[in-house]
Design an enzyme around this catalytic site. Structure first.
Site, short mmCIF file in Angstrom:
data_model
loop_
_atom_site.label_atom_id
_atom_site.label_comp_id
_atom_site.label_asym_id
_atom_site.label_seq_id
_atom_site.Cartn_x
_atom_site.Cartn_y
_atom_site.Cartn_z
N GLY A 62 59.43 40.39 19.78
CA GLY A 62 58.47 41.42 20.17
C GLY A 62 58.26 41.47 21.66
N VAL A 63 57.18 42.12 22.05
CA VAL A 63 56.86 42.30 23.47
C VAL A 63 55.78 41.31 23.86
CG1 VAL A 63 56.01 43.98 25.15
CG2 VAL A 63 57.34 44.76 23.20
N GLY A 64 55.76 40.90 25.11
CA GLY A 64 54.63 40.13 25.61
C GLY A 64 55.02 38.78 26.15
N VAL A 78 54.33 35.65 25.17
CA VAL A 78 54.85 34.63 24.25
C VAL A 78 56.29 34.95 23.89
CG1 VAL A 78 54.56 33.55 22.00
CG2 VAL A 78 52.56 34.11 23.35
N GLU A 127 63.62 45.86 18.74
CA GLU A 127 63.08 47.14 19.21
C GLU A 127 63.24 47.27 20.71
OE1 GLU A 127 59.07 47.58 16.45
OE2 GLU A 127 58.93 46.89 18.51
N ASN A 148 46.23 47.42 18.91
CA ASN A 148 47.37 48.31 19.14
C ASN A 148 47.83 48.96 17.85
OD1 ASN A 148 47.36 47.63 21.87
ND2 ASN A 148 48.91 46.04 21.62
N GLY A 204 56.32 47.81 14.94
CA GLY A 204 57.53 47.56 14.16
C GLY A 204 57.53 46.20 13.49
#
Lengths: 510, 510
Positions: free
Chosen positions: A273-275, A277, A298, A388, A392
């Site tokens: 994912g994003v971010g 971590v 993604e 948010n 996905g």
């Protein structure tokens, strides 16, 4: 290249020369009550000039209107934030990260927005099935328009092809600030709909199955707006000791899987994912024994570029370049080096249940909170306030070979435990969570009964300061439920949250 | 046909003649600590003689052992109930319907069983990935064994091919009571595992993609047990006025979809679960305008036969014949008539995320309770006591084009409302529930924000006796949360369940 020659090379369809409009003129094609569907995924690849022009018209009191806004995922400040701030959005799907939009969705500012969260991999299909009604305008950012009127996407794809196919008319933002060299990075494949739908022929992350452009009949293009808006990448906080420890635990788990002879990052593609971590996990993989890593994800983050530069990663498939400003400069500065290692797909393909399960993706997503039985909340604070959205994560968690969720064991300086007796909202049920990871350790939940899972999560993942409270809840629940499968005390399961509200901390006073 | 000639025609592999054992002898191949994986799905197609023999050995005190039992779904009384009653099962996945097993899982009888619920469509794959360790014995019911040692399944398939591939040895129950005419009904296709996995080539429910037998190397077969155990079909209660009303509402929804020009039962295959309501829906379709119906489902129920007989249904794909005794007699009595209209597949294919999404299945599953935001509990009473499990409902709900959940609005004579402020357990999150149906009406939730969903569910689906209470909760939650997206009162969200516990009814006293 001079401005005129630059435009010639970007706008190759002569027939569209006559449809050049200013952003302000094009914004007037969007009328009250319309449904507008936009290109991109995260701030990347979203239209910017026309949305800002429309917001300006509304702010200046020249127009009043309410819209339904559909996108690939979240969008940039120029769209979600600008439109939410001037009250244009009546309805919004399928995801958001804008602060102004979040406030309006949660009753915290301006007129309320009806926001609903949709699994990103299902969104384009749902729209084609007609679930969201007619789409009036598709607003698509392009790096170029081909001789036939086909569109070269920019830094993300999202649902653009479906929006073009469904919309009454198409408005193109030809953004000269987006690199012309992006051409060729995309692989556009829109499945037919049942009963004519065929298997998506993708069997490896690196495979190309489509076209490098969005098919668009030139006569459908109502306006071409030449823009020079720079894309503002979303900044994300740097890794810290806690995210490094989470990353270390994930790598440890992946290495143990490999040693046990089970499929791991040596054989299966990764999704991340994003971010902060997620990026820390990528950095952690740089120091692991794994090489020839493949990503089916993604988003393409800076960490993937790092892995490629370190010779550890072979390929990344994504729907969006969610790079930092420096990451984007690095990619574009040596695009020929990365070109064969990267593809941007429709989000219906990047997040496809079919492809994710076929490839056996190892999914790594972030939890807001997890409970002792392994249910995960990714979206709602106190089950009530959406942050948010599910994004996905559900597409990957459900389809994955191994579904990993990660979170800091505590937040707000220890006042919030991310491991709670019962999550206040479930985005991913216990059956979709194989491994839970915090900086404390990991809990491999596969094949375990709920009670076994509870013991493992409390001992391996919860912060030591909260283990006593969690054990106490679990043991009393076991006793009072008479040995039921998933012991809960419905009067107490949210006591952690109540204590936080009343005392400012989930921690019991001693 | 004489007994010997019957056996000749059923056991065609000469080499296996020497491996004929009695059920009692074969049961002794199963040792303490082993993992046993069995054929079938629901009571259909499960082994019977060897499990009963093993239970007898344990009951008579001849042996003491603890096993892990894996299956396709639930099994028959001869297996789950008999083994749970004599305390053989230490661990059980992925689903159950046995009363004795349920009691042991919930601490209500004998030694506790570690039961965990797994999405049925993922179970075989997980086992092949090695998540459940080594499989010692595959116990497979067959209608015949071919010359090469391949097995003809009986009334269901489930995960049999993976069990044969993974197990150290295979014990075959050659059940002469199962009709020899079942041969040819099955289509066995086991996907390779990543990175070699190819697209599952199925694009229509009626298509055949595999072989009519389970591949099994003759040398892997440790024993062939000739059995003559009759299969005991699971009885289900007849339709009543409430299930008829639910069915009527579903048909009304499907007809409205068609009228709106959206894909409906005229273009998409249907999935329907097991039970009285599911059967009532099938009966409801008989009186609808839909014809040429196709089913892509786990189970084939009597209602589908009725639809075929009425000329309304063309084809059914399933993994199990879950027919009543009379339904099975009807099918077998005229098998040549039904043969071209029916196929039994591996549960990994019937419940495949890839195929379900590709075909655009309309999924119809049953909820235990649903909340005002559309989250569905299919498995846990009070979030604590597991009833059957999630089964395949998640495979279909997530992959479906349209995911419908149905439930009676009230249970126990009105003392329980199936619509509650917050479900006590989530199997299907709000993003996986498109339409909620009760006998009161249906709530089409697509594209709605959580608050819009709440209003629609309360007004369209809740029982009138509970609407006031639900409105009161919702309105106070809205007020106290300051307009948040999904208003909840964490101190009160389970007040319905508390009231039931304390007063015997969820209904507030006036």
């Amino acid at each position: 290249m001079s401005g005129e020659r630059e435009l010639d090379s970007r706008l190759r369809c002569a027939a569209l020369r006559g449809r050049l409009l200013s952003a302000d003129e094009a914004a007037r094609l969007i009328g009250d009550g319309m449904t507008v569907a936009v290109s991109g995924f995260t701030p990347s690849g979203c239209p910017k000039a026309v949305p800002l022009a429309l917001a300006g018209q509304v702010r200046r009191g020249e127009r009043k209107l309410k819209l339904t806004l559909l996108s690939g995922a979240s969008t940039g400040e120029e769209l979600d934030s600008a439109w939410a701030e001037c009250g244009i959005i009546a309805r919004r799907m399928p995801y958001m990260t804008s602060k102004a939009l979040r406030a309006a969705v949660n009753g915290g500012g301006g007129e309320e927005i009806a926001y609903s969260d949709v699994h990103l991999g299902e969104f384009a299909q749902n729209a084609r099935y007609g679930f969201y009604g007619k789409i009036d305008v598709a607003l698509i950012e392009a790096a170029a328009i081909t001789e036939e009127g086909n569109l070269i996407p920019t830094t993300a794809v999202g649902c653009s092809q479906s929006w073009i196919d469904l919309a009454e008319r198409v408005v193109v933002e030809l953004n000269l600030r987006q690199s012309a060299a992006l051409e060729g990075l995309h692989d556009i494949y829109r499945p037919d709909d049942p009963p004519a739908r065929q298997p998506i022929p993708l069997t490896q992350p690196a495979q190309r199955i489509g076209k490098p452009y969005l098919r668009c009949p030139a006569e459908k293009i109502a306006a071409v707006v030449v823009s020079e808006c720079a894309e503002k990448p979303r900044p994300f906080p740097p890794a810290d000791a806690v995210s490094d420890a989470i990353a270390h635990n994930i790598v440890r788990f992946l290495q143990k899987e490999k040693e046990a002879g089970r499929p791991s990052a040596d054989r299966l593609p990764l999704q991340s994912g994003v971010g902060a971590v997620a990026n820390a996990v990528l950095l952690g993989l740089k120091d692991s024994d794994f090489d020839h890593l493949n990503f089916y994800s993604e988003v393409m983050q800076d960490g993937i570029l790092d892995l490629m530069d370190a010779g550890k990663a072979d390929f990344a498939s994504a729907t969006s370049l969610s790079l930092s400003e420096s990451g984007m400069a690095r990619l574009l500065g040596d695009l020929e080096h990365y070109r064969g290692r990267l593809v941007l797909r429709d989000s219906e393909i990047s997040n496809s249940a079919e492809v994710i399960r076929r490839l056996g993706v190892i999914a790594m997503n972030t939890a807001v909170e997890a409970d002792i039985y392994g249910n995960v909340n990714s979206s709602q604070m106190n089950g009530t306030t959406v942050y948010n959205g599910v994004g996905g994560s559900g597409d990957y968690a459900r389809g994955a070979a191994i579904s990993i969720f990660m979170t800091n064991s505590v937040a707000k300086g220890g006042k919030i435990s991310s491991i709670v007796p019962m999550v206040t909202h479930v985005d991913h049920c216990e059956h979709d969570v194989d491994v839970l990871v915090t900086e404390q350790g990991y809990a491999d939940l596969r094949g375990l009964s709920p009670k076994e899972r509870a013991r493992r999560i409390i001992e391996n993942c919860a912060h030591p300061a909260y283990r006593g409270q969690l054990r106490d809840y679990f043991e009393r629940a076991c006793a009072q439920s008479g040995g039921a499968q998933t012991p809960h005390l419905l009067d107490e399961c949210f006591a952690f949250h109540r204590r936080l509200r009343e005392t400012g901390s989930m921690l019991e006073e001693k």
